[in-house]
Enzyme design. Structure first.
Site, mmCIF file in Angstrom:
data_model
loop_
_atom_site.group_PDB
_atom_site.id
_atom_site.type_symbol
_atom_site.label_atom_id
_atom_site.label_comp_id
_atom_site.label_asym_id
_atom_site.label_seq_id
_atom_site.Cartn_x
_atom_site.Cartn_y
_atom_site.Cartn_z
ATOM 1 N N GLY A 39 0.844 -1.211 0.000
ATOM 2 C CA GLY A 39 0.000 0.000 0.000
ATOM 3 C C GLY A 39 0.868 1.245 0.000
ATOM 4 O O GLY A 39 0.428 2.307 -0.423
ATOM 5 N N ASP A 319 6.312 7.738 -8.611
ATOM 6 C CA ASP A 319 7.089 8.891 -8.139
ATOM 7 C C ASP A 319 8.566 8.780 -8.497
ATOM 8 O O ASP A 319 9.259 9.792 -8.627
ATOM 9 C CB ASP A 319 6.979 9.028 -6.608
ATOM 10 C CG ASP A 319 5.644 9.619 -6.184
ATOM 11 O OD1 ASP A 319 4.751 9.743 -7.044
ATOM 12 O OD2 ASP A 319 5.496 9.949 -4.997
ATOM 13 N N HIS A 452 -30.758 17.903 -11.879
ATOM 14 C CA HIS A 452 -31.017 19.005 -10.953
ATOM 15 C C HIS A 452 -31.762 18.478 -9.740
ATOM 16 O O HIS A 452 -32.711 17.719 -9.916
ATOM 17 C CB HIS A 452 -31.851 20.089 -11.647
ATOM 18 C CG HIS A 452 -32.217 21.206 -10.730
ATOM 19 N ND1 HIS A 452 -31.315 22.172 -10.354
ATOM 20 C CD2 HIS A 452 -33.390 21.499 -10.085
ATOM 21 C CE1 HIS A 452 -31.906 23.032 -9.525
ATOM 22 N NE2 HIS A 452 -33.167 22.642 -9.344
#
Ligand code: NAD
Length: 473
Positions: A39, A319, A452
């Site tokens: 994780g 990363d 809506h």
């Protein structure tokens, strides 16, 4: 005898474990080598725990404001132990879920430190992986056909502001705080700095953000960054922009004091703690890159569009390759990399179509180019903007500050960027992501019927506003 695999993944974070699942679906024998916990950063030190704390902070603030909704409460107070317990429980539940997924995919997980040892004697295998266990006394060898480096990143420190985890903290340290400080200096007003500023001010902490750039959230559209700043200021956060922090001036004791240069002036700031959030650096050291031909540039591993490094059997994602350092980016890069290994002919990712989200209150989210980036790239732009205060559901919800801004190409009608700030925009941005993937025009977005009353109506209205055809504004 070393065990053989089709794929060995270094790092079981959101990038690594998702890639493992996809590889297992494609029939590969897969192993993950993970030094910490499955994780990774997102689950244990990033997205999930920080969002759990942010949610507690939001509930605390909203409970204090409950009288506005006709709900009378008496002096709500904070039990920070309980806040932390809740966060830990959520992380634990998701962690067990990931462990279950590994079992389901018959993915072997080695809990140890993985290192690439270099070209293998079992040619044409790309390299043996050694695994060092925490007790140091065992060394397993596994031999993969392919390797995927998904080792992630760690918080960057500023020279002279070394983090001790107590007085000067990274976001990893801050997540483990047992008690809240009365005041905090946050160095860096990017995504982490802003999320922590929002959370801590709602918890009642006195927050000062020292940001080097002239804009907080420097990568976001300026209008969005200014709206986030305005709303956080209203809740008590102090922002000092264009602030050059002077590490040499650091004084520590019961409190922490530091000076920052702003133009000609030098001001000093004092708080109980400091959080340093000035970016993250790739975990590329000590994983055996020196035993390979893999190229590293500015600390990040270089790959092609399918995440192959210079060693064609070694891929890298997430990363560790830089770019958009986001969990959902890492997972999708992992899927593309694995499908490429399996000759599945995947489509390369288009980063201009990937949403990024900031989970402060207000939330902010964007996909594609900011107005400034689009103009700098030479586009002639037209812009549609619509405020939440004209959206019925936002008023019902009690959060009607913020807006959606759409940047389109005047010549081609293409959507260039969609930027949002306000309630639940981190969920609303997915429609904008789909619109970008499908190459929709503002006209198509505007003619999509939004139910809506919903917050999503704002997307249709902002799209119509590109041609000045919005209905409620
Ligand atoms: P960042 O790059 O978002 O922000 C760093 C900030 O620090 C910038 O605003 C920069 O101008 C500033 N800075 C740099 N040096 C400074 C100095 N000496 N003094 C003052 N300010 C300085 O980095 P981060 O906030 O640390 O986050 C790291 C990474 O993690 C980012 O890529 C971010 O996208 C990712 N992340 C994403 C999420 C999310 O998706 N919600 C959440 C947390 C982190």
């Amino acid at each position: 005898m070393a065990k053989e695999y089709d794929l060995v993944i270094l790092g079981g974070g959101t990038g690594g474990y998702v890639a493992a699942i996809r590889a297992s679906q494609l029939g590969m024998q897969v192993a993950i080598v993970e030094k910490g916990e499955l994780g990774g950063t997102c689950l244990h030190r990033g997205c999930i725990p920080s969002k759990a704390l942010l949610r507690s902070a939001e509930v605390f603030r909203q409970t204090k404001e409950a009288a506005e909704y006709g709900v009378e409460t008496k002096d709500p107070s904070l039990n920070f132990n309980k806040v932390q317990e809740r966060k830990n429980k959520i992380v634990d539940t998701l962690h067990k879920g990931v462990q279950g997924l590994m079992k389901k995919g018959k993915i072997d997980v080695f809990q140890g430190y993985g290192r690439i040892l270099g070209p293998s004697i079992f040619s044409p295998m790309p390299g043996t992986i050694s695994i060092e266990y925490a007790n140091g006394d065992e060394n397993t060898m596994i031999v993969p056909k392919n390797v995927l480096i998904a080792t992630g990143s760690k918080p960057k420190s500023l020279p002279g502001l070394e983090m001790d985890g107590k007085l000067i903290m990274s976001s990893d340290d801050a997540l483990k705080m047992e008690t809240l400080p009365a005041s905090i200096l946050i160095v860096g007003g990017g995504v982490i700095g802003v999320e922590w500023a929002s959370m801590l001010t709602d918890f009642g902490v006195d927050v000062t953000v020292l940001e080097y750039a002239e804009q907080i959230l420097p990568t976001e559209d300026k209008a969005i960054a200014l709206e986030v700043e305005k709303q956080l200021k209203k809740r008590g956060v102090t922002f000092v922009k264009g602030a050059k922090v002077l590490p040499d001036s650091l004084e520590t004791g019961d409190n922490i004091t530091i000076s920052a240069e702003k133009g000609e002036a030098v001001e000093s700031y004092t708080a109980e703690k400091m959080l340093v959030s000035v970016g993250r650096e790739a975990n590329t050291t000590n994983i055996g890159i020196e035993n390979t031909d893999i190229a590293v540039e500015k600390g990040f591993i270089k790959t092609n569009a399918f995440y192959q490094t210079k060693e064609s059997h070694i891929y890298a994602i997430g990363d560790v390759i830089g770019g958009m350092q986001l969990a959902h980016v890492a997972s999708h890069e992992g899927i593309v990399a694995v499908e490429h290994m399996a000759d599945e002919n995947p489509l390369a990712l288009e980063y201009d179509n990937i949403p990024s989200c900031i989970y402060s209150s207000p939330e902010a989210a964007s996909v594609g180019l900011s107005e400034k980036q689009a103009t700098e790239k030479g586009y002639e732009v037209k812009v549609g903007k619509f405020p939440f205060k004209a959206i019925g559901k936002a008023l019902v919800h009690g959060e009607s500050e913020g807006f959606v801004k759409i940047v389109a190409d005047k010549k081609t009608e293409d959507l260039l960027g969609i930027h949002m700030v306000g309630p639940h925009v981190t969920d609303l941005i997915s429609e904008a992501g789909l619109a970008k993937v499908l190459d929709a025009t503002p006209w198509e977005l505007g003619h999509t019927v939004h139910p809506h009353p919903t917050l999503s109506e704002i997307v249709g209205e902002a799209a119509l506003a590109v041609e000045g055809k919005q209905i409620h504004g």
